[in-house]
Design an enzyme around this catalytic site. Structure first.
Site, PDB file in Angstrom:
ATOM      1  N   GLN A 100       0.748  -0.723  -0.166  1.00 47.55           N
ATOM      2  CA  GLN A 100       0.387   0.610   0.362  1.00 47.55           C
ATOM      3  C   GLN A 100       0.897   1.335  -0.205  1.00 47.55           C
ATOM      4  OE1 GLN A 100      -3.473  -0.915   2.648  1.00 47.55           O
ATOM      5  NE2 GLN A 100      -1.659  -2.136   3.708  1.00 47.55           N
ATOM      6  N   HIS A 118      -1.632   1.176  -4.144  1.00 45.55           N
ATOM      7  CA  HIS A 118      -1.932   3.009  -4.306  1.00 45.55           C
ATOM      8  C   HIS A 118      -0.603   3.842  -5.231  1.00 45.55           C
ATOM      9  CE1 HIS A 118      -3.457   2.031   0.310  1.00 45.55           C
ATOM     10  NE2 HIS A 118      -4.792   1.269  -1.106  1.00 45.55           N
ATOM     11  N   CYS A 133      -1.712  17.081 -23.080  1.00 47.65           N
ATOM     12  CA  CYS A 133      -0.245  17.440 -21.660  1.00 47.65           C
ATOM     13  C   CYS A 133       0.339  16.684 -22.415  1.00 47.65           C
ATOM     14  CB  CYS A 133      -1.395  16.691 -20.359  1.00 47.65           C
ATOM     15  SG  CYS A 133      -2.916  17.726 -20.063  1.00 47.65           S
ATOM     16  N   GLY A 186       2.983  -4.628   9.030  1.00 54.14           N
ATOM     17  CA  GLY A 186       2.851  -2.704   9.238  1.00 54.14           C
ATOM     18  C   GLY A 186       1.488  -2.281   8.932  1.00 54.14           C
ATOM     19  N   THR A 187       0.221  -2.500   8.645  1.00 54.13           N
ATOM     20  CA  THR A 187      -0.415  -2.448   8.465  1.00 54.13           C
ATOM     21  C   THR A 187      -1.511  -1.963   8.953  1.00 54.13           C
ATOM     22  OG1 THR A 187      -2.501  -1.831   6.261  1.00 54.13           O
ATOM     23  CG2 THR A 187      -1.953  -4.308   6.839  1.00 54.13           C
ATOM     24  N   ASN A 212       3.276  -6.982  13.538  1.00 57.30           N
ATOM     25  CA  ASN A 212       2.845  -5.279  13.783  1.00 57.30           C
ATOM     26  C   ASN A 212       3.005  -4.952  15.525  1.00 57.30           C
ATOM     27  OD1 ASN A 212       1.429  -2.935  14.196  1.00 57.30           O
ATOM     28  ND2 ASN A 212      -0.252  -2.834  12.679  1.00 57.30           N
ATOM     29  N   ALA A 230       8.876  -4.138  12.373  1.00 60.82           N
ATOM     30  CA  ALA A 230       8.961  -4.863  11.538  1.00 60.82           C
ATOM     31  C   ALA A 230      10.113  -5.498  11.000  1.00 60.82           C
ATOM     32  CB  ALA A 230       8.926  -5.020   9.762  1.00 60.82           C
TER      33      ALA A 230
END
Ligand code: OAD
Length: 247
Positions: A100, A118, A133, A186-187, A212, A230
């Site tokens: 993410q 993401h 563009c 780690g989320t 975590n 982590a």
């Protein structure tokens, strides 16, 4: 560490591992997580309020400046032992790495084929571009605008309310459905659809391991929760590859 031995055993036995990472994997590199308090100038802002198209249309200079600040911050830090541990795992066997994070630290550590759900902090795209563009000019303190149509350039990340990149989402879901072990690192597990991937893996029979140091929304989906940072934990999860013998 409770659960460590069992996690090592599951990982060693798994043929097809799915890894999902979030901001916590970069915390030890010095990148603040999303739901940590921000520092300095940005203390007064909520990232959820800056990371949206609405916010950008309302205050393009402010939001652009925030992204420039994050780019500088990330460019100045380095991958940590957790990123490196995943590179070492890839040297032992193929696995799918879905992140993410937009910081590119997995790639800088040497991970190949990372699926970025993401987007990427260092990419740009056009907001309402004209289709032609190409060149952009920036006035001081403002985001660049297309020389042809005046469209604003925007960061190439996924903002709140936006769809995930279709191919990345498809590949991530496919990998989650076909893995035989899911490792989540780690989320907070609060932002969907990414947060749904461990559940998808579990529905298809894969055990789920969460790393975590704090409780997360994915603990209830996990078979094993490793309550650790982590960078300290991942290097313990798979043994280092023996050095090739000479001759
Ligand atoms: P969050 O900031 O929501 O959560 C970070 C998680 O990392 C927390 O659960 C922390 O406990 C954990 N953590 C902190 N230090 C850690 C360490 N050293 N080792 C392991 N874990 C640690 O970040 P994400 O879950 O990644 O989306 O946030 C998900 C999405 O929300 C982000 O990708 C971003 C944000 O809005 C978009 O930009 C679209």
């Amino acid at each position: 560490m409770p659960g460590l031995e069992e996690a090592r055993r599951l990982i060693a036995a798994a043929g097809n591992i799915f890894v999902l990472t979030g901001a916590g994997i970069s915390a030890e590199s010095g990148v603040p997580t999303f739901r940590d308090a921000m520092t300095g100038l940005w203390q007064q802002f909520d990232p959820e309020e800056l990371a949206s198209e609405d916010a950008y249309r309302r205050q393009p200079a402010l939001v652009w400046e925030w992204y420039l600040h994050r780019r500088e911050l990330v460019a100045a830090v380095h991958p940590n032992p957790a990123h490196h541990a995943l590179v070492a795992l890839a040297a032992q066997r193929p696995f799918t790495l879905v992140t993410q994070n937009v910081d590119g630290l997995h790639q800088r550590a040497g991970s190949a084929g990372v699926i970025e759900l993401h987007g990427n902090l260092f990419a740009n795209k056009w907001l309402d571009g004209c289709g032609r563009c190409n060149e952009a000019t920036a006035l001081p303190g403002m985001p660049p605008r297309c020389n042809l149509c005046g469209a604003l350039m925007r960061p190439g990340v996924v903002w709140f309310g936006e769809d995930l990149p279709r191919v990345a989402r498809y590949r991530a879901e496919h990998a989650a459905q076909h893995c035989d072990l899911c490792l989540v690192v780690g989320t907070s597990g609060l932002v969907y659809p990414a947060a749904g991937l461990p559940g998808l893996a579990r529905e298809h029979g894969a055990p789920v391991i969460v790393v975590n140091p704090q409780p997360s929304a994915l603990d209830q989906t996990a078979d094993i929760v490793l309550s650790a940072a982590a960078g300290a934990c991942l290097p313990l999860l798979w043994p280092p590859q023996p050095a090739p013998s000479a001759g």
